[in-house]
Design an enzyme around this catalytic site. Sequence first.
Site: not given
Length: 370
Positions: A142, A193, A226, A250, A254
Amino acid sequence: MATHNLLLMPGDGIGPEVMAEVDRVIAFLGKKTAAEFRTETELCGGCSIDKHGTPLTDAALAKARAADAIIFGSVGGPKWDKVAYDIRPEAGLLRIRKELDLFANLRPAICYPALAEASSLKRELVEGLDILILRELTGGTYFGEPKEIVTLENGQKRAVDTTVYTTSEIERIARVAFDLARKRGKKVHSAEKRNVMRTGVLWNQVVTEVHKREYPDVELHHILADACAMQLVRNPKQFDVLVCDNLFGDMLSDEAAMLAGSLGMLPSASLGAPDPKTGIPKALYEPIHGSAPDIAGQGVANPIAEIASFGMALRYSCNMAKEADLIDKAIAGTLEQGYRTADIMQPNMRRVGTTEMGQAIVKEMERLIA
Ligand code: NAD
């Protein structure tokens, strides 16, 4: 008598509606405890764009810097969809996070027993769930540069976001994760990752080194982000503290939010480095939900995430753990009594609006300390 200077930034949409219920809790604690709360209110987000042409004025930022804690609502909404990217409502919040160096975002995902049925997962998977997701907040995708859309010679456009982390950025968030785990279940999962991203390789190395050097008493597991998303819905109770970068954090937080039933239930804290003199970090507390334009102005928003965010402020900024526990217990008690806002409504429960839920929580606090 301790005095706590709080800056309230209700923001847009349902932000002011849920913040009014925090005001109610502050007024109650001001009367019932030895603590004194001095509050000031400032604009941030779309409301500030409307008044000042910018999502955050320098004066508001200065007040945020000076406050013991910022209690934030939410920003944004369709009204400001067309404003320039640099001055969009979210830019105000991002600027506060960046300027105050609030690098550690704590997002608890707790499933209150009374709400286990409201989760999309089976009761036995989520009942008693208590995960703390720790998201790095000031680096990564970001904020990395270059971040641009350029037009190529052939007329096509090319968009770039850059994911970037340094050793010290990873070290400091890893330490927060291990310190928090020591006060909880002594277990950290670190998600990245490393199979496809260089930042993932470095993240994995640095977290491993910090663990070996400074926190051998804490259990550490590495997990691909993942696979972590999958495990969060398969067996969420295996997690205690889960640390990840800005982008994965993020998303995973959620996802975890839905385990708890509703976005309207979950608070968060964004902390900086502890002040060398007081040990207390600069901090901003906010619900993880947005401004919910679809229900704004109707008086139906769930104020629990905002009230619980204020509870986290009591715990991490005001040294008032007892009062923070009182808020958590009052929320659980109010839910046990059957109070429900629309987002968590269940059969045979008592449907209430934002104000009634705030009133019920304060009434339960009063009952608990009587
Ligand atoms: P949202 O969180 O605002 O809403 C998602 C859904 O959850 C909506 O159906 C909404 O009604 C519901 N919901 C959210 N909070 C609720 C609450 N307290 N009580 C009951 N229901 C609730 O996310 P969105 O719709 O994707 O975004 C709306 C706006 O909020 C956008 O402009 C977005 O950029 C902004 N946003 C801001 C923040 C922030 O201020 N930190 C975070 C996320 C989104």
